[in-house]
Design a protein around this motif. Structure first.
Motif, PDB file in Angstrom:
ATOM      1  N   LEU A   1      38.793  36.282  28.749  1.00  0.00           N
ATOM      2  CA  LEU A   1      39.757  35.565  29.581  1.00  0.00           C
ATOM      3  C   LEU A   1      40.207  36.421  30.759  1.00  0.00           C
ATOM      4  CD1 LEU A   1      41.836  33.854  26.764  1.00  0.00           C
ATOM      5  CD2 LEU A   1      40.155  32.785  28.276  1.00  0.00           C
ATOM      6  N   GLY A   2      40.414  37.703  30.503  1.00  0.00           N
ATOM      7  CA  GLY A   2      40.802  38.603  31.583  1.00  0.00           C
ATOM      8  C   GLY A   2      39.725  38.735  32.636  1.00  0.00           C
ATOM      9  N   LYS A   3      38.493  38.899  32.189  1.00  0.00           N
ATOM     10  CA  LYS A   3      37.389  39.068  33.144  1.00  0.00           C
ATOM     11  C   LYS A   3      37.152  37.783  33.939  1.00  0.00           C
ATOM     12  CE  LYS A   3      32.998  41.412  33.525  1.00  0.00           C
ATOM     13  NZ  LYS A   3      31.996  42.195  32.805  1.00  0.00           N
ATOM     14  N   LEU A   4      37.226  36.621  33.265  1.00  0.00           N
ATOM     15  CA  LEU A   4      37.055  35.354  33.974  1.00  0.00           C
ATOM     16  C   LEU A   4      38.170  35.161  35.004  1.00  0.00           C
ATOM     17  CD1 LEU A   4      35.888  32.908  31.181  1.00  0.00           C
ATOM     18  CD2 LEU A   4      34.568  33.664  33.163  1.00  0.00           C
ATOM     19  N   SER A   5      39.394  35.486  34.625  1.00  0.00           N
ATOM     20  CA  SER A   5      40.510  35.366  35.565  1.00  0.00           C
ATOM     21  C   SER A   5      40.292  36.285  36.758  1.00  0.00           C
ATOM     22  CB  SER A   5      41.830  35.705  34.871  1.00  0.00           C
ATOM     23  OG  SER A   5      42.084  34.764  33.861  1.00  0.00           O
ATOM     24  N   TYR A   6      39.823  37.499  36.492  1.00  0.00           N
ATOM     25  CA  TYR A   6      39.543  38.457  37.556  1.00  0.00           C
ATOM     26  C   TYR A   6      38.442  37.927  38.481  1.00  0.00           C
ATOM     27  CZ  TYR A   6      38.065  42.729  39.899  1.00  0.00           C
ATOM     28  OH  TYR A   6      37.716  43.644  40.844  1.00  0.00           O
ATOM     29  N   VAL A   7      37.366  37.415  37.879  1.00  0.00           N
ATOM     30  CA  VAL A   7      36.253  36.879  38.672  1.00  0.00           C
ATOM     31  C   VAL A   7      36.733  35.712  39.534  1.00  0.00           C
ATOM     32  CG1 VAL A   7      34.073  35.599  38.493  1.00  0.00           C
ATOM     33  CG2 VAL A   7      34.396  37.677  37.178  1.00  0.00           C
ATOM     34  N   CYS A   8      37.574  34.848  38.959  1.00  0.00           N
ATOM     35  CA  CYS A   8      38.091  33.699  39.713  1.00  0.00           C
ATOM     36  C   CYS A   8      38.888  34.150  40.936  1.00  0.00           C
ATOM     37  CB  CYS A   8      38.986  32.837  38.829  1.00  0.00           C
ATOM     38  SG  CYS A   8      38.104  31.873  37.605  1.00  0.00           S
ATOM     39  N   GLN A   9      39.578  35.280  40.815  1.00  0.00           N
ATOM     40  CA  GLN A   9      40.441  35.742  41.903  1.00  0.00           C
ATOM     41  C   GLN A   9      39.728  36.646  42.900  1.00  0.00           C
ATOM     42  OE1 GLN A   9      43.680  37.536  39.779  1.00  0.00           O
ATOM     43  NE2 GLN A   9      44.633  35.571  39.322  1.00  0.00           N
ATOM     44  N   THR A  10      38.644  37.278  42.485  1.00  0.00           N
ATOM     45  CA  THR A  10      38.048  38.288  43.359  1.00  0.00           C
ATOM     46  C   THR A  10      36.665  37.941  43.891  1.00  0.00           C
ATOM     47  OG1 THR A  10      37.139  39.480  41.468  1.00  0.00           O
ATOM     48  CG2 THR A  10      39.320  40.153  42.247  1.00  0.00           C
ATOM     49  N   VAL A  11      35.900  37.145  43.179  1.00  0.00           N
ATOM     50  CA  VAL A  11      34.561  36.803  43.653  1.00  0.00           C
ATOM     51  C   VAL A  11      34.704  35.678  44.667  1.00  0.00           C
ATOM     52  CG1 VAL A  11      32.313  35.866  43.014  1.00  0.00           C
ATOM     53  CG2 VAL A  11      33.416  37.565  41.565  1.00  0.00           C
ATOM     54  N   ASP A  12      34.285  35.952  45.883  1.00  0.00           N
ATOM     55  CA  ASP A  12      34.473  34.992  46.954  1.00  0.00           C
ATOM     56  C   ASP A  12      33.115  34.452  47.400  1.00  0.00           C
ATOM     57  OD1 ASP A  12      35.822  33.449  48.752  1.00  0.00           O
ATOM     58  OD2 ASP A  12      35.996  35.027  50.261  1.00  0.00           O
TER      59      ASP A  12
ATOM     60  N   ALA B   1      25.098  37.731  31.185  1.00  0.00           N
ATOM     61  CA  ALA B   1      25.052  38.973  31.961  1.00  0.00           C
ATOM     62  C   ALA B   1      26.463  39.502  32.211  1.00  0.00           C
ATOM     63  CB  ALA B   1      24.331  38.737  33.289  1.00  0.00           C
ATOM     64  N   LEU B   2      27.417  38.592  32.375  1.00  0.00           N
ATOM     65  CA  LEU B   2      28.808  38.967  32.598  1.00  0.00           C
ATOM     66  C   LEU B   2      29.457  39.494  31.312  1.00  0.00           C
ATOM     67  CD1 LEU B   2      30.595  38.762  35.154  1.00  0.00           C
ATOM     68  CD2 LEU B   2      31.358  36.531  34.332  1.00  0.00           C
ATOM     69  N   PHE B   3      29.005  38.973  30.164  1.00  0.00           N
ATOM     70  CA  PHE B   3      29.568  39.336  28.857  1.00  0.00           C
ATOM     71  C   PHE B   3      28.459  39.761  27.887  1.00  0.00           C
ATOM     72  CE2 PHE B   3      32.295  35.870  30.545  1.00  0.00           C
ATOM     73  CZ  PHE B   3      33.404  36.640  30.831  1.00  0.00           C
ATOM     74  N   PRO B   4      27.818  40.915  28.127  1.00  0.00           N
ATOM     75  CA  PRO B   4      26.666  41.306  27.306  1.00  0.00           C
ATOM     76  C   PRO B   4      27.003  41.592  25.839  1.00  0.00           C
ATOM     77  CG  PRO B   4      27.281  43.076  28.807  1.00  0.00           C
ATOM     78  CD  PRO B   4      28.116  41.888  29.177  1.00  0.00           C
ATOM     79  N   SER B   5      28.262  41.866  25.520  1.00  0.00           N
ATOM     80  CA  SER B   5      28.607  42.191  24.130  1.00  0.00           C
ATOM     81  C   SER B   5      28.942  40.954  23.293  1.00  0.00           C
ATOM     82  CB  SER B   5      29.791  43.165  24.101  1.00  0.00           C
ATOM     83  OG  SER B   5      30.940  42.544  24.641  1.00  0.00           O
ATOM     84  N   ILE B   6      28.977  39.789  23.919  1.00  0.00           N
ATOM     85  CA  ILE B   6      29.289  38.560  23.181  1.00  0.00           C
ATOM     86  C   ILE B   6      28.007  38.053  22.517  1.00  0.00           C
ATOM     87  CG2 ILE B   6      30.158  36.185  23.388  1.00  0.00           C
ATOM     88  CD1 ILE B   6      32.235  38.482  23.891  1.00  0.00           C
ATOM     89  N   PRO B   7      28.080  37.716  21.213  1.00  0.00           N
ATOM     90  CA  PRO B   7      26.869  37.262  20.519  1.00  0.00           C
ATOM     91  C   PRO B   7      26.274  35.993  21.141  1.00  0.00           C
ATOM     92  CG  PRO B   7      28.814  37.079  19.085  1.00  0.00           C
ATOM     93  CD  PRO B   7      29.257  37.699  20.365  1.00  0.00           C
ATOM     94  N   GLU B   8      24.956  35.940  21.110  1.00  0.00           N
ATOM     95  CA  GLU B   8      24.248  34.818  21.727  1.00  0.00           C
ATOM     96  C   GLU B   8      24.671  33.468  21.140  1.00  0.00           C
ATOM     97  OE1 GLU B   8      19.686  33.582  22.766  1.00  0.00           O
ATOM     98  OE2 GLU B   8      20.313  35.668  22.790  1.00  0.00           O
ATOM     99  N   ASN B   9      24.957  33.433  19.841  1.00  0.00           N
ATOM    100  CA  ASN B   9      25.308  32.152  19.215  1.00  0.00           C
ATOM    101  C   ASN B   9      26.719  31.681  19.577  1.00  0.00           C
ATOM    102  OD1 ASN B   9      26.892  33.864  17.639  1.00  0.00           O
ATOM    103  ND2 ASN B   9      26.178  33.019  15.695  1.00  0.00           N
ATOM    104  N   ALA B  10      27.447  32.464  20.363  1.00  0.00           N
ATOM    105  CA  ALA B  10      28.775  32.046  20.809  1.00  0.00           C
ATOM    106  C   ALA B  10      28.695  31.111  22.013  1.00  0.00           C
ATOM    107  CB  ALA B  10      29.631  33.263  21.159  1.00  0.00           C
TER     108      ALA B  10
END
Length: 169
Positions: free
Chosen positions: A143-154, A86-95
């Protein structure tokens, strides 16, 4: 340890938002061009009984009188992968690859299950995937989105536990 820091990016104890149960706590996440490896880790001793389709697995401690059931970690990881998709809808399922790792102090007593390994086998389990599934551009976005989530999702540990309790009741 054992994975090149140039090719593999590791996130530990990552809590992300989840549409189906409020939050998802991922033990370890390894991101590379070869895939997104979602790792559920278990620290159990004794014998472990379970197969990929069972809701519950069983831990049996020495002597056989102490048996404990726990949620199938493959199903637990499936929930984590759904949150990541859901966080990365454009990434292929087999990844997305699910890996369950147990400490070396337990022994599996059922047929081997793909990607359910002991801790000494984890690096080899990740490295067996050698086909690039994620472009360099998408890798940087992830990597950018994960880093952002790590810093902003509380989402506190307590809130995550409340979310789990609510989704299982």
């Amino acid at each position: 340890e054992g994975l090149s820091y140039k090719d593999y990016f590791i996130f530990n104890n990552l809590t992300i938002p989840s549409s189906h149960n409020g939050s998802s706590q991922i033990d370890h996440l390894v991101v590379s061009k070869f895939g997104i490896f979602v790792i559920e880790s278990k620290d159990y001793k004794g014998w472990i009984f379970g197969n990929k389709d069972q809701e519950q697995w069983t831990q049996s401690l020495p002597g056989g009188n102490n048996k404990f059931q726990f949620q199938n970690p493959i199903r637990q990881n499936w929930s984590h992968i759904m949150s990541l998709k859901a966080l990365f809808p454009s990434i292929p399922e087999n990844a997305f690859q699910s890996i369950v790792v147990f400490t070396d102090s337990c022994e599996f007593k059922t047929d081997p299950i793909e990607n359910v390994v002991h801790s000494e086998e984890i690096v080899g389990c990740v490295q067996k995937y050698t086909e690039a599934k994620i472009s360099e551009e998408n890798l940087h976005l992830i990597l950018g989105k994960l880093s952002y989530v790590c810093q902003t999702v509380d989402i506190s540990h307590e809130q995550h536990l409340e979310n789990l309790h609510a989704s299982h009741s």
